[in-house]
Design a protein around this motif. Structure first.
Motif, PDB file in Angstrom:
ATOM      1  N   THR A  95       0.828  -1.200   0.000  1.00  0.00           N
ATOM      2  CA  THR A  95       0.000   0.000   0.000  1.00  0.00           C
ATOM      3  C   THR A  95       0.864   1.253   0.000  1.00  0.00           C
ATOM      4  OG1 THR A  95      -1.847  -1.083   1.114  1.00  0.00           O
ATOM      5  CG2 THR A  95      -1.698   1.308   1.329  1.00  0.00           C
ATOM      6  N   SER A  96       0.566   2.144  -0.925  1.00  0.00           N
ATOM      7  CA  SER A  96       1.246   3.435  -0.985  1.00  0.00           C
ATOM      8  C   SER A  96       0.299   4.442  -1.620  1.00  0.00           C
ATOM      9  CB  SER A  96       2.556   3.336  -1.782  1.00  0.00           C
ATOM     10  OG  SER A  96       3.337   4.514  -1.602  1.00  0.00           O
ATOM     11  N   ASN A  97       0.775   5.653  -1.770  1.00  0.00           N
ATOM     12  CA  ASN A  97      -0.052   6.695  -2.366  1.00  0.00           C
ATOM     13  C   ASN A  97       0.346   6.933  -3.817  1.00  0.00           C
ATOM     14  OD1 ASN A  97       2.361   7.740  -0.907  1.00  0.00           O
ATOM     15  ND2 ASN A  97       1.797   9.669  -1.903  1.00  0.00           N
ATOM     16  N   VAL A  98      -0.430   7.741  -4.499  1.00  0.00           N
ATOM     17  CA  VAL A  98      -0.096   8.155  -5.857  1.00  0.00           C
ATOM     18  C   VAL A  98       0.050   9.671  -5.881  1.00  0.00           C
ATOM     19  CG1 VAL A  98      -1.310   6.216  -6.931  1.00  0.00           C
ATOM     20  CG2 VAL A  98      -2.524   8.369  -6.541  1.00  0.00           C
ATOM     21  N   ASP A  99       0.726  10.144  -6.903  1.00  0.00           N
ATOM     22  CA  ASP A  99       0.791  11.584  -7.139  1.00  0.00           C
ATOM     23  C   ASP A  99      -0.562  11.995  -7.708  1.00  0.00           C
ATOM     24  OD1 ASP A  99       1.197  14.166  -7.987  1.00  0.00           O
ATOM     25  OD2 ASP A  99       3.104  13.763  -8.996  1.00  0.00           O
ATOM     26  N   TYR A 112       3.567   5.615   2.642  1.00  0.00           N
ATOM     27  CA  TYR A 112       4.047   4.248   2.430  1.00  0.00           C
ATOM     28  C   TYR A 112       4.598   3.673   3.730  1.00  0.00           C
ATOM     29  CZ  TYR A 112       6.819   0.312   0.828  1.00  0.00           C
ATOM     30  OH  TYR A 112       7.358  -0.951   0.683  1.00  0.00           O
ATOM     31  N   LEU A 113       5.375   4.473   4.459  1.00  0.00           N
ATOM     32  CA  LEU A 113       5.942   3.982   5.714  1.00  0.00           C
ATOM     33  C   LEU A 113       4.855   3.674   6.738  1.00  0.00           C
ATOM     34  CD1 LEU A 113       8.564   5.084   4.359  1.00  0.00           C
ATOM     35  CD2 LEU A 113       9.343   5.650   6.666  1.00  0.00           C
ATOM     36  N   HIS A 114       3.844   4.538   6.822  1.00  0.00           N
ATOM     37  CA  HIS A 114       2.728   4.251   7.730  1.00  0.00           C
ATOM     38  C   HIS A 114       2.088   2.909   7.374  1.00  0.00           C
ATOM     39  CE1 HIS A 114       2.087   8.800   8.709  1.00  0.00           C
ATOM     40  NE2 HIS A 114       2.949   8.235   9.530  1.00  0.00           N
ATOM     41  N   ALA A 115       1.929   2.659   6.078  1.00  0.00           N
ATOM     42  CA  ALA A 115       1.305   1.410   5.630  1.00  0.00           C
ATOM     43  C   ALA A 115       2.160   0.205   5.989  1.00  0.00           C
ATOM     44  CB  ALA A 115       1.061   1.461   4.123  1.00  0.00           C
ATOM     45  N   VAL A 116       3.478   0.335   5.869  1.00  0.00           N
ATOM     46  CA  VAL A 116       4.374  -0.775   6.211  1.00  0.00           C
ATOM     47  C   VAL A 116       4.264  -1.113   7.696  1.00  0.00           C
ATOM     48  CG1 VAL A 116       6.793  -1.483   6.420  1.00  0.00           C
ATOM     49  CG2 VAL A 116       5.998  -0.341   4.340  1.00  0.00           C
ATOM     50  N   PHE A 117       4.333  -0.087   8.540  1.00  0.00           N
ATOM     51  CA  PHE A 117       4.248  -0.334   9.984  1.00  0.00           C
ATOM     52  C   PHE A 117       2.901  -0.966  10.349  1.00  0.00           C
ATOM     53  CE2 PHE A 117       7.403   3.294  10.257  1.00  0.00           C
ATOM     54  CZ  PHE A 117       8.461   2.488  10.641  1.00  0.00           C
ATOM     55  N   ALA A 118       1.833  -0.445   9.774  1.00  0.00           N
ATOM     56  CA  ALA A 118       0.507  -0.973  10.092  1.00  0.00           C
ATOM     57  C   ALA A 118       0.336  -2.394   9.562  1.00  0.00           C
ATOM     58  CB  ALA A 118      -0.569  -0.055   9.510  1.00  0.00           C
ATOM     59  N   SER A 119       0.831  -2.658   8.356  1.00  0.00           N
ATOM     60  CA  SER A 119       0.702  -4.000   7.769  1.00  0.00           C
ATOM     61  C   SER A 119       1.412  -5.038   8.627  1.00  0.00           C
ATOM     62  CB  SER A 119       1.278  -4.011   6.349  1.00  0.00           C
ATOM     63  OG  SER A 119       0.546  -3.158   5.495  1.00  0.00           O
ATOM     64  N   ALA A 120       2.585  -4.690   9.131  1.00  0.00           N
ATOM     65  CA  ALA A 120       3.317  -5.624   9.984  1.00  0.00           C
ATOM     66  C   ALA A 120       2.562  -5.888  11.284  1.00  0.00           C
ATOM     67  CB  ALA A 120       4.712  -5.078  10.281  1.00  0.00           C
ATOM     68  N   GLN A 121       1.940  -4.849  11.836  1.00  0.00           N
ATOM     69  CA  GLN A 121       1.156  -5.037  13.057  1.00  0.00           C
ATOM     70  C   GLN A 121      -0.062  -5.921  12.791  1.00  0.00           C
ATOM     71  OE1 GLN A 121       0.554  -0.863  14.038  1.00  0.00           O
ATOM     72  NE2 GLN A 121       2.029  -0.999  15.704  1.00  0.00           N
ATOM     73  N   ILE A 122      -0.688  -5.717  11.647  1.00  0.00           N
ATOM     74  CA  ILE A 122      -1.837  -6.555  11.283  1.00  0.00           C
ATOM     75  C   ILE A 122      -1.391  -8.010  11.136  1.00  0.00           C
ATOM     76  CG2 ILE A 122      -3.478  -7.055   9.423  1.00  0.00           C
ATOM     77  CD1 ILE A 122      -3.594  -3.982   8.951  1.00  0.00           C
TER      78      ILE A 122
END
Length: 301
Positions: A95-99, A112-122
């Motif tokens: 998961t990341s954003n687009v321009d 993108y970093l927020h998504a990585v941290f959250a995905s690992a927690q999930i």
């Protein structure tokens, strides 16, 4: 049979891994689904990575995109378990954003970093291994490609993700790759490997006697403690140049990208292929030609 075992025996020791994508939102292409079913049916590892770009193939909000990513990933994992209970699976996070001005994917961003941290927690909550990446969206090997990859890699490491894809060489959101970028990323990976080593605090490492032996205002360059350890005391970089500006200029003013070019060229020039039975080499070449012809819709010459 290449592994010296039957298909059923292979399932008891997973050896192969496939990385597949959900064509978000909520669609798996037929070819990918066939790949998933074959691999899971034979007990091999399936990495399921929904392609959830916020604002494009997923909601523009991080929470919404994560909900969709998790649902799509779990749907495929459930299918794998129906095909073969216990089939190894990894929940992929991409998961990341687009321009929003151009629609181009962006990577290595705060989102993108927020998504990585959250995905690992999930993944930890669900007790499922998690895949992430060390990615960037820069079109060339430059400062942008380096800091975006560095942020992505940092998130992968600090989130305790289990698998890092695209860890070296990635450029332009995956549309291209670079030998120079492989060298730059190798430096990042080597640094992290060193960072993650535990620090020793033995009596010898605390060096109290060495501190006492050096006079106030003195230096430790000639200390026996230093001389016994200086060759291995610190991480030695593959790519970095720690010289002064004057020395760097006199040596040709080669920046990191230029030095990376020199490194990969030397690696290729010095490469010695491992010995291989000529019959095996010919069989591999024939197989490659056959598959290439099939993919291109032509027969090999």
């Amino acid at each position: 049979m290449e592994h010296g075992c039957t298909v059923e025996e292979l399932a008891s020791r997973p050896t192969l891994m496939t990385v597949t994508n959900v064509n978000s939102p909520r669609r798996v292409d037929a070819e990918i689904l066939d790949n998933i079913m074959v691999m899971a049916g034979h007990g091999q590892c399936v990495v399921i990575t929904p392609f959830t770009l916020m604002g494009a193939m997923a909601p523009v909000t991080l929470a919404g995109a994560l909900a969709q990513q998790t649902a799509e990933g779990l749907g495929i994992i459930a299918l794998c378990q129906l095909l073969r209970p216990g089939a190894p699976c990894v929940l992929g996070g991409f998961t990341s954003n687009v321009d929003m001005r151009s629609g181009s994917p962006a990577f290595g961003t705060p989102e993108y970093l927020h998504a990585v941290f959250a995905s690992a927690q999930i993944g930890r909550r669900l007790r499922i291994p998690v895949r992430t990446s060390a990615v960037n969206a820069s079109p060339t090997v430059d400062a942008q490609s380096t800091y975006e990859s560095a942020f992505s890699l940092q998130a992968a490491v600090l989130s305790h993700s289990h698998l890092i894809n695209h860890a070296a060489g990635w450029l332009e959101g995956g549309l291209s790759a670079s030998l120079e970028k492989i060298v730059v990323d190798a430096e990042l990976l080597r640094n992290w490997a060193e960072i993650l080593k535990p620090v020793s605090f033995s009596d010898d490492d605390l060096a109290v006697d060495a501190i006492k032996a050096v006079a106030a205002g003195g230096h430790f360059f000639g200390s026996p403690h230093t001389l016994a350890r200086y060759q291995t005391a610190f991480y030695r970089p593959l790519l970095s140049d720690w010289s002064s500006f004057e020395s760097w200029t006199q040596a040709g003013a080669h920046d990191a990208t230029a030095r990376a070019t020199a490194i990969w060229k030397k690696v290729l020039a010095d490469y010695v292929p491992p010995p291989l039975d000529p019959a095996v080499s010919e069989a591999i070449a024939a197989y490659v030609a056959t598959r290439k012809g099939a993919l291109e819709g032509t027969s090999p010459a």
